[in-house]
Design a protein around this motif. Structure first.
Motif, mmCIF file in Angstrom:
data_model
loop_
_atom_site.group_PDB
_atom_site.id
_atom_site.type_symbol
_atom_site.label_atom_id
_atom_site.label_comp_id
_atom_site.label_asym_id
_atom_site.label_seq_id
_atom_site.Cartn_x
_atom_site.Cartn_y
_atom_site.Cartn_z
ATOM 1 N N LEU A 180 0.687 -0.969 0.401
ATOM 2 C CA LEU A 180 -0.444 0.287 0.019
ATOM 3 C C LEU A 180 0.834 1.094 0.014
ATOM 4 O O LEU A 180 0.916 2.301 -0.908
ATOM 5 N N VAL A 181 1.566 1.225 0.527
ATOM 6 C CA VAL A 181 2.820 2.610 1.563
ATOM 7 C C VAL A 181 3.469 2.453 0.003
ATOM 8 O O VAL A 181 3.464 4.114 -0.359
ATOM 9 N N ARG A 182 3.810 1.972 -0.242
ATOM 10 C CA ARG A 182 5.058 1.593 -2.054
ATOM 11 C C ARG A 182 3.624 1.983 -2.728
ATOM 12 O O ARG A 182 4.394 3.461 -3.988
ATOM 13 N N SER A 183 2.718 1.724 -2.817
ATOM 14 C CA SER A 183 1.414 2.521 -4.384
ATOM 15 C C SER A 183 1.445 3.781 -4.080
ATOM 16 O O SER A 183 1.353 4.287 -5.064
ATOM 17 N N LEU A 184 1.777 4.765 -3.100
ATOM 18 C CA LEU A 184 1.672 5.293 -2.635
ATOM 19 C C LEU A 184 2.485 6.223 -3.343
ATOM 20 O O LEU A 184 2.444 7.868 -2.759
ATOM 21 N N GLY A 185 3.684 6.111 -3.251
ATOM 22 C CA GLY A 185 5.128 6.918 -3.507
ATOM 23 C C GLY A 185 5.928 6.417 -2.647
ATOM 24 O O GLY A 185 7.316 7.172 -2.936
ATOM 25 N N ALA A 186 6.195 5.944 -2.255
ATOM 26 C CA ALA A 186 7.252 5.748 -0.475
ATOM 27 C C ALA A 186 8.616 4.925 -1.212
ATOM 28 O O ALA A 186 8.186 3.678 -2.021
ATOM 29 N N ALA A 187 9.506 5.164 -1.464
ATOM 30 C CA ALA A 187 11.052 5.239 -2.700
ATOM 31 C C ALA A 187 11.426 3.986 -1.086
ATOM 32 O O ALA A 187 12.133 2.791 -1.550
ATOM 33 N N HIS A 188 11.281 3.868 0.494
ATOM 34 C CA HIS A 188 12.168 3.038 1.170
ATOM 35 C C HIS A 188 10.807 2.110 1.882
ATOM 36 O O HIS A 188 9.814 3.587 2.682
ATOM 37 N N PHE A 189 11.169 1.480 2.298
ATOM 38 C CA PHE A 189 9.748 0.849 3.583
ATOM 39 C C PHE A 189 10.658 0.384 4.900
ATOM 40 O O PHE A 189 11.495 -0.320 4.641
ATOM 41 N N ALA A 190 10.705 0.638 6.139
ATOM 42 C CA ALA A 190 10.662 -0.267 6.767
ATOM 43 C C ALA A 190 9.057 -0.237 7.382
ATOM 44 O O ALA A 190 8.061 0.160 8.017
ATOM 45 N N SER A 191 9.372 -1.120 9.059
ATOM 46 C CA SER A 191 8.766 -1.698 9.535
ATOM 47 C C SER A 191 9.082 -1.971 10.943
ATOM 48 O O SER A 191 9.940 -3.368 11.207
ATOM 49 N N GLY A 192 8.935 -1.485 11.888
ATOM 50 C CA GLY A 192 9.194 -1.517 13.043
ATOM 51 C C GLY A 192 9.978 -0.828 13.888
ATOM 52 O O GLY A 192 9.939 -0.414 15.028
ATOM 53 N N THR A 193 11.191 -1.047 13.226
ATOM 54 C CA THR A 193 11.856 0.131 13.397
ATOM 55 C C THR A 193 12.477 0.903 12.231
ATOM 56 O O THR A 193 12.157 0.014 10.999
ATOM 57 N N ALA A 194 13.285 1.942 12.115
ATOM 58 C CA ALA A 194 14.132 2.435 10.913
ATOM 59 C C ALA A 194 15.607 2.536 11.131
ATOM 60 O O ALA A 194 16.004 2.720 12.507
ATOM 61 N N GLU A 195 16.415 2.611 10.301
ATOM 62 C CA GLU A 195 17.482 2.814 10.656
ATOM 63 C C GLU A 195 17.977 4.981 11.591
ATOM 64 O O GLU A 195 17.410 5.301 11.582
ATOM 65 N N ALA A 196 18.878 4.694 12.887
ATOM 66 C CA ALA A 196 19.051 5.732 13.675
ATOM 67 C C ALA A 196 19.569 7.175 12.921
ATOM 68 O O ALA A 196 20.564 6.423 12.403
ATOM 69 N N ALA A 197 18.857 8.129 13.520
ATOM 70 C CA ALA A 197 19.570 8.769 13.138
ATOM 71 C C ALA A 197 20.097 9.312 11.779
ATOM 72 O O ALA A 197 21.237 9.419 11.286
ATOM 73 N N ALA A 198 18.904 8.517 10.664
ATOM 74 C CA ALA A 198 19.623 9.259 9.299
ATOM 75 C C ALA A 198 18.466 9.637 8.505
ATOM 76 O O ALA A 198 18.696 10.707 7.689
ATOM 77 N N PHE A 199 17.317 10.524 8.960
ATOM 78 C CA PHE A 199 16.844 11.119 8.282
ATOM 79 C C PHE A 199 17.036 12.944 8.368
ATOM 80 O O PHE A 199 16.797 12.830 9.641
ATOM 81 N N ASP A 200 16.299 13.279 7.741
ATOM 82 C CA ASP A 200 15.837 15.201 7.881
ATOM 83 C C ASP A 200 14.862 15.072 8.878
ATOM 84 O O ASP A 200 15.324 16.663 9.291
ATOM 85 N N GLY A 201 14.451 15.055 8.272
ATOM 86 C CA GLY A 201 12.467 14.933 9.067
ATOM 87 C C GLY A 201 11.963 13.877 9.099
ATOM 88 O O GLY A 201 12.034 12.388 9.051
ATOM 89 N N VAL A 202 11.641 14.036 10.388
ATOM 90 C CA VAL A 202 10.197 12.942 10.557
ATOM 91 C C VAL A 202 9.055 13.259 11.125
ATOM 92 O O VAL A 202 8.675 14.826 11.811
ATOM 93 N N LEU A 203 7.906 12.894 10.019
ATOM 94 C CA LEU A 203 6.793 13.488 10.229
ATOM 95 C C LEU A 203 5.687 12.144 10.993
ATOM 96 O O LEU A 203 5.759 11.065 10.387
ATOM 97 N N ASP A 204 5.663 12.402 12.428
ATOM 98 C CA ASP A 204 5.490 11.527 13.384
ATOM 99 C C ASP A 204 4.117 10.213 13.264
ATOM 100 O O ASP A 204 2.810 11.321 14.077
ATOM 101 N N ALA A 205 2.957 10.612 11.943
ATOM 102 C CA ALA A 205 2.054 10.618 12.442
ATOM 103 C C ALA A 205 1.327 9.480 13.261
ATOM 104 O O ALA A 205 -0.417 9.311 13.532
ATOM 105 N N ALA A 206 2.356 8.431 13.224
ATOM 106 C CA ALA A 206 1.479 7.468 14.503
ATOM 107 C C ALA A 206 1.684 7.967 15.806
ATOM 108 O O ALA A 206 1.349 6.999 16.967
#
Length: 296
Positions: A180-206
């Motif tokens: 589903l999320v890839r169909s919406l355009g996400a280039a990458h996917f993570a489940s349960g966790t993600a690489e620490a301190a890797a992102f310029d920003g987080v939009l925390d919808a959860a």
């Protein structure tokens, strides 16, 4: 007219359908004959008393799609216009889960032309939340964004709007939501966790809060979707939360993105307004992908 309200806080069984007078628009207001109105988690919070208002009649609903059927002075809208609008309010006698609703003229936008009213009603609250959250993040084209709760309504819009801005999007969601999320355009996917301190920003919808900060690089940005509920800053991370506000001009742009195929509107199921309690019960079960929509 009929409207869904709560007078005693509790579970879905506390939702009532009442008869009340049709509201009249004042200056810079329009009345909309409701064709469809989405049910959102905030409505469950209202029903449970999370926002207060004990002893009062409180109406449900922030989203609306329908037809202008009356106007006050100083409005550019005309009777017969097909529109969508955001009508926010935690504790008020009536919301959009009714046969008619009065809203401020500046909160109204022309409805998307390529979808029906049921789908259009899922746009205002969640798309405006995602758009306003992205504005707060202030990320530039090419920067990286992690969206938590990416399969939800806000998360799904955030993915599509971020991709349209040229951001590199990673979606954090359950394993069975990867397609589903890839169909919406996400280039990458993570489940349960993600690489620490890797992102310029987080939009925390959860609404993961402090736990999500470990995925933001030093000096990055975090935006939550629960007003006042964002974590304190660490490692120079700028933290805030979006408090969605009506914006008819921005909503009109979002509606045009629906017509252009940039935004996907997802409806899980529809219920007659008279079955509002059943819709609340379904929302309470969880696992809904798309919005439940009430139809008067």
């Amino acid at each position: 007219m009929r409207a869904a309200v709560v007078k005693t806080f509790g579970g879905p069984e506390t939702v009532e359908i009442v008869e009340t007078e049709v509201p009249e628009p004042g200056a810079r207001q329009v009345r909309i004959k409701v064709a469809a109105a989405a049910l959102n988690p905030v409505d469950a919070g209202v029903r449970g008393g999370f926002f207060g208002g004990a002893g009062k009649q409180i109406g449900f609903g922030w989203d609306v799609a329908g037809t202008v059927d009356a106007t006050g002075v100083a409005t550019a809208w005309s009777v017969g216009d097909e529109v969508v609008a955001l009508d926010p309010g935690m504790v008020r006698p009536l919301g959009t889960h009714a046969e008619y609703v009065v809203v401020e003229t500046d909160a109204v936008a022309t409805a998307p032309a390529t979808v029906d009213a049921v789908h259009a009603s899922t746009l205002p609250l969640n798309a405006l939340t995602a758009e306003q959250a992205l504005e707060l993040l202030e990320l530039a084209k090419g920067q990286s964004l992690l969206v938590t709760g990416a399969a939800g309504a806000v998360g799904g819009f955030a993915i599509q709007l971020a991709v349209a801005r040229g951001l590199s999007v990673t979606a954090l969601a359950r394993e069975d939501d990867e397609e589903l999320v890839r169909s919406l355009g996400a280039a990458h996917f993570a489940s349960g966790t993600a690489e620490a301190a890797a992102f310029d920003g987080v939009l925390d919808a959860a609404n993961l809060g402090e736990a999500a900060l470990r995925w933001v690089r030093d000096g990055g940005a975090y935006v939550g979707v629960r007003p006042g509920g964002h974590p304190d800053s660490v490692r120079g991370i700028r933290t805030t939360a979006v408090a969605v506000t009506p914006d008819g001009a921005r909503l009109a742009k979002l509606a045009s993105l629906v017509d252009e195929g940039v935004l996907t509107l997802r409806v899980a199921d529809t219920y007659p307004l008279t079955d509002a309690a059943k819709a609340h019960a379904r929302l309470e079960e969880g696992g809904v992908r798309g919005r439940l929509v009430l139809v008067p």
